[in-house]
Design an enzyme around this catalytic site. Structure first.
Site, PDB file in Angstrom:
ATOM      1  N   LYS A  74       0.820  -1.224   0.000  1.00 37.87           N
ATOM      2  CA  LYS A  74       0.000   0.000   0.000  1.00 37.87           C
ATOM      3  C   LYS A  74       0.850   1.269   0.000  1.00 37.87           C
ATOM      4  CE  LYS A  74      -4.279  -1.748   0.700  1.00 37.87           C
ATOM      5  NZ  LYS A  74      -5.513  -1.365   0.003  1.00 37.87           N
ATOM      6  N   SER A 132       1.506  -9.876  -0.780  1.00 35.63           N
ATOM      7  CA  SER A 132       1.184  -8.452  -0.739  1.00 35.63           C
ATOM      8  C   SER A 132       1.399  -7.784   0.612  1.00 35.63           C
ATOM      9  CB  SER A 132      -0.264  -8.234  -1.179  1.00 35.63           C
ATOM     10  OG  SER A 132      -1.122  -9.096  -0.453  1.00 35.63           O
TER      11      SER A 132
END
Lengths: 321, 321
Positions: A56, A307
């Site tokens: 992110k 991720s």
């Protein structure tokens, strides 16, 4: 995946992602590809190693970088309480931009402290009031709202993951990427398919919360009942697609694979034991696909995007016991 | 650290390490530096992410690369049963060189399977017979013995860690490196001090097995009683220095810091929880020095080499408990 009837939109282009790569360079970790002796033809892209523990940071950094001076000095706000809030706080501090994060008052102290620790102002409100309060602050203080995935600058920033995969392994055949709100998967698919249309880009999501598979099949954003979304341990993948991310995935994604909750937890364990990585369930779904659904995947050199690594300590205690 | 009376030897030079870097490129992971929001001015160099879980792959790859065709086809051997044996097996397979590893018959099945899994021939013998059997096989089969640290090619290979640190953070002030047999610390100290004499390079070892500190103070290789060496949880640091590694450390190391067993285990936990890395105790000693002895370290931008991640599964179970 035909049958898409969403409004045609301006999609993020490869050049946008290249520009994003230049902007985030030095502010995010250039993660390596990790070869895996314990699985044939598998490399991991460990975004869990970003300083806030997730990819992110790429999108948040790119989005902040794109703001003009006036908006920078006024500051930004988000009502995402997870990895995006921490990413925005961290990127804001690095760029000298004030960050406000509106979080539900039921958030864990660990999350609140982490977000404050990166220098953000945290405002605690009842769960249902998050978007309303954020909207008020935008109006009152002139803050800019930075959404977690539904924005071209965010998608372009996350797409730098795809650029790097191709830089490091241009002979890649298959890229596996988790699908939550679709920011990461949209960016990665756009980058990889633009660079090499022959590479298969495959999204992975939990079988119990496979809203992206349904949305792609239907050609419109489909949401699932909250109880179903909450039933997956992969808490980063409980978010529905947006029109914008659906448009990217419709254009670029080859397929979606779903994995079970057991497979996800098994992958978290395998990543810790064999790849020496702490991954969160949302980050482990791609490894779960390799471990348990290899037959359903195209053959060849495969990259699994891990991720994130913000694993709940209580879950970790049960996994490694 | 004056008072060294060891025989003057030809030390590995910066150019040897640069040559090694060219040889190992593409065969070892180019690990990133990871900034740590949870500690001021700290970056980690996670060698735990090498495919065999430790920096040892660098030295083994360099040493094998240096062999001529005749020696390559005859094959190599080692009697190191830990990370070096697995590193040699992995590097041998990549370069098409047959590898034999002589291991004590009391080795854990996990270690034996891992070494065989990388394609090596494993020969199990009683602990006391390891060197003898290896010597016999060298004589009988014309194998080349590749030692775990007491060799210039190994030191030069491990030194590539130091080159990369400086490439990624030329403003580094302090480099912390674990000291076991001294291969890694010799290589890193040689690289860093040759590039930038102003950078402090500090070795870290367990207080209960501080043979390197004693050796450096005495100027000769000192060994400690086996019971003391076995008493540290950092099993990769139970090895004494050699004349060759002592000569490098005498020339280039600024100081040695020692850490307690409790501090080491605390650092293993912190790396899992905050840096999302599985580290083995030997790899965590440098982080232990930062967490518990920062006052004793020079100020400034600090890199801690996390040398390996082959954590015992039983110990791993305690990480989040």
């Amino acid at each position: 995946m035909g049958g898409v009837t969403t409004l045609q939109q301006d999609l993020v282009r490869l050049d946008d992602i290249r520009d994003a790569a230049a902007r985030v360079s030095g502010l995010v970790v250039r993660t390596p590809l990790l070869p895996c002796p314990w699985a044939d033809d598998l490399w991991l892209k460990p975004e869990s190693l970003q300083p806030i523990g997730a990819f992110k940071l790429r999108g948040a950094t790119n989005a902040l970088h794109r703001l003009d001076l006036e908006r920078r000095s006024a500051g930004v706000i988000t009502h995402s309480s997870g990895n995006h809030g921490q990413a925005l706080a961290y990127a804001g501090r690095a760029l000298g931009i004030p960050v406000t994060v509106v979080m539900p008052d039921v958030s864990t102290p660990l999350k609140i402290e982490a977000t404050r620790g990166y220098g953000a102002e945290v405002i605690l409100v009842p769960q249902s009031q998050r978007e309303i309060v954020a909207g008020q602050l935008v109006a009152e203080r002139g803050l800019t709202l930075i959404p977690p995935y539904d924005h071209p600058d965010i998608i372009a920033g996350q797409g730098t993951v795809g650029l790097e995969i191709f830089e490091d392994l241009s002979s890649v055949d298959v890229v596996l990427v988790p699908v939550g709100g679709g920011g990461l998967s949209s960016g990665v698919a756009t980058a990889v398919k633009s660079l090499a249309p022959r590479v298969a880009v495959i999204g992975v999501e939990p079988a119990v919360a496979a809203d992206a598979a349904e949305s792609l099949a239907a050609g419109v954003v489909r949401t699932l009942p909250e109880a179903r979304m909450l039933s997956t341990v992969a808490d980063g993948l409980r978010t529905p697609l947006s029109e914008l991310t659906l448009a990217h995935l419709s254009a670029y994604l080859d397929a979606i694979i779903t994995v079970t909750e057991e497979e996800i937890l098994d992958a978290v364990k395998t990543l810790a034991r064999k790849a020496r990585l702490i991954a969160e369930p949302s980050g482990a779904v791609t490894t779960a696909a390799v471990l348990h659904h290899r037959d359903a995947l195209p053959a060849g050199r495969t990259v699994a995007v891990v991720s994130g690594g913000n694993l709940d300590p209580k879950l970790a205690a049960t996994l490694f016991a």
